[in-house]
Design a protein around this motif. Sequence first.
Motif, short mmCIF file in Angstrom:
data_model
loop_
_atom_site.label_atom_id
_atom_site.label_comp_id
_atom_site.label_asym_id
_atom_site.label_seq_id
_atom_site.Cartn_x
_atom_site.Cartn_y
_atom_site.Cartn_z
N MET A 1 22.60 58.70 6.54
CA MET A 1 21.06 60.15 6.78
C MET A 1 21.19 59.46 7.85
N ALA A 2 20.80 60.87 8.78
CA ALA A 2 20.20 60.71 10.26
C ALA A 2 18.91 60.83 10.22
N THR A 3 18.95 59.66 11.77
CA THR A 3 17.42 59.86 12.16
C THR A 3 17.06 61.70 12.30
N VAL A 4 16.01 61.71 12.07
CA VAL A 4 15.01 62.31 13.13
C VAL A 4 14.70 62.36 14.31
N GLU A 5 14.82 62.39 14.99
CA GLU A 5 13.89 61.76 16.37
C GLU A 5 13.66 63.10 17.75
N ASP A 6 12.40 62.39 17.97
CA ASP A 6 11.28 63.83 18.39
C ASP A 6 11.98 64.16 19.40
N GLU A 7 12.51 65.78 19.58
CA GLU A 7 13.04 66.59 20.06
C GLU A 7 12.34 67.00 21.57
N SER A 8 11.94 65.59 21.78
CA SER A 8 11.00 65.91 23.06
C SER A 8 12.67 64.76 24.25
N SER A 9 12.81 64.35 23.14
CA SER A 9 13.94 62.92 24.06
C SER A 9 15.22 64.28 24.32
N TYR A 10 15.12 65.38 24.04
CA TYR A 10 16.31 66.35 24.77
C TYR A 10 15.83 66.99 25.37
N ASP A 11 16.63 67.66 27.07
CA ASP A 11 16.29 68.62 28.00
C ASP A 11 16.39 70.20 26.95
N TYR A 12 17.57 70.06 26.54
CA TYR A 12 17.84 71.42 25.58
C TYR A 12 17.73 71.48 24.24
N VAL A 13 17.18 72.18 23.29
CA VAL A 13 17.45 72.31 21.81
C VAL A 13 17.94 73.58 21.89
N PHE A 14 18.85 74.05 21.38
CA PHE A 14 20.02 75.38 20.71
C PHE A 14 19.88 74.91 19.04
N LYS A 15 19.44 76.15 19.02
CA LYS A 15 19.47 76.80 17.73
C LYS A 15 20.70 77.69 17.41
N LEU A 16 21.43 77.51 16.43
CA LEU A 16 22.56 78.30 16.81
C LEU A 16 22.60 78.53 14.85
N VAL A 17 23.32 79.67 14.69
CA VAL A 17 23.79 80.20 13.29
C VAL A 17 25.22 80.14 13.58
N VAL B 1 26.32 67.56 27.86
CA VAL B 1 26.43 68.83 29.32
C VAL B 1 25.99 68.63 30.35
N LYS B 2 26.40 68.36 31.28
CA LYS B 2 26.47 67.96 32.51
C LYS B 2 25.38 67.68 32.83
N ASP B 3 25.54 66.34 32.00
CA ASP B 3 24.36 65.02 32.71
C ASP B 3 23.21 65.15 31.46
N LYS B 4 22.75 66.23 31.09
CA LYS B 4 22.22 66.51 30.13
C LYS B 4 22.07 66.79 28.87
N ARG B 5 20.56 65.84 28.16
CA ARG B 5 20.88 65.67 26.62
C ARG B 5 20.98 67.18 26.26
N VAL B 6 21.33 68.09 25.14
CA VAL B 6 21.63 68.79 24.87
C VAL B 6 21.62 68.35 22.77
N ARG B 7 20.72 69.18 22.06
CA ARG B 7 20.98 69.36 20.51
C ARG B 7 21.29 70.42 19.96
N ALA B 8 22.25 70.59 19.56
CA ALA B 8 22.28 71.85 18.86
C ALA B 8 22.40 71.74 17.87
N GLN B 9 21.21 72.73 17.19
CA GLN B 9 20.79 73.18 15.62
C GLN B 9 21.32 73.68 14.97
N ILE B 10 21.72 74.13 14.17
CA ILE B 10 23.17 75.00 13.09
C ILE B 10 23.38 75.17 12.41
N TRP B 11 22.39 76.08 11.83
CA TRP B 11 22.04 77.22 10.66
C TRP B 11 23.32 77.03 10.16
N ASP B 12 23.64 76.79 8.32
CA ASP B 12 24.22 77.27 8.14
C ASP B 12 23.72 78.23 7.11
N THR B 13 24.19 79.21 6.31
CA THR B 13 23.61 80.04 5.34
C THR B 13 23.51 79.53 3.81
#
Length: 180
Positions: A1-17, A57-69
């Motif tokens: 089970m993944a730990t759900v961290e505070d999103e402020s600990s990421y430089d970027y949060v991208f939503k992908l579908v 990515v280039k020294d930045k913390r990126v969180r990709a949130q990927i949505w599946d249907t």
Amino acid sequence: MATVEDESSYDYVFKLVVVGDSGVGKTNLLGRFVHDTFDFASKSTIGLDLTIKNMIVKDKRVRAQIWDTAGQERYRSITKRYYRGSVGALLVYDITKRDSFSGISRWLNELRINEAHPDSIIMLIGNKSDLEKDRAVTQEEAMDYAKKNGLMFMETSALDNVNVETAFETLIYNIFDKLS
Ligand code: GDP
């Protein structure tokens, strides 16, 4: 089970579908790419899965949130909520199923109508490249379609693990370059 961290600990949060007809391999592509997964307990009621991939990515913390249907595409009724706020999409067809390629324009239209971000990047994916003997869509044709519609393009095999990581990462890097 993944730990759900505070999103402020990421430089970027991208939503992908991830969109495309049922059976083209969307769930398997995601499964190949992502190690850090969790399913909403309420998945069966809302019909959506959210998968998380954390990257540097280039020294930045990126969180990709990927949505599946989660199979909702079968009913041709994906909610606007699915697309809302997304900055990128994987638009998937099956290289052995002509119909799934013909269906691309409908998905593209739906993405363009519903996507919140004007700079959103879309990657066309021809999956199941391992089934060369059953190929029904040539690379050239798909490449041509991608070019005409301003999409990126790659063929993948979720089964043989070919190009899967490259496809997701290329999409994420391109979004990063556009939005950072
Ligand atoms: P979805 O409905 O788009 O999420 O598709 P799934 O990920 O559930 O895959 C549908 C079927 O295609 C399953 O039987 C998978 O095993 C198969 N499949 C998915 N990706 C590949 C691939 O790259 N190559 C082959 N040969 N089969 C695949």
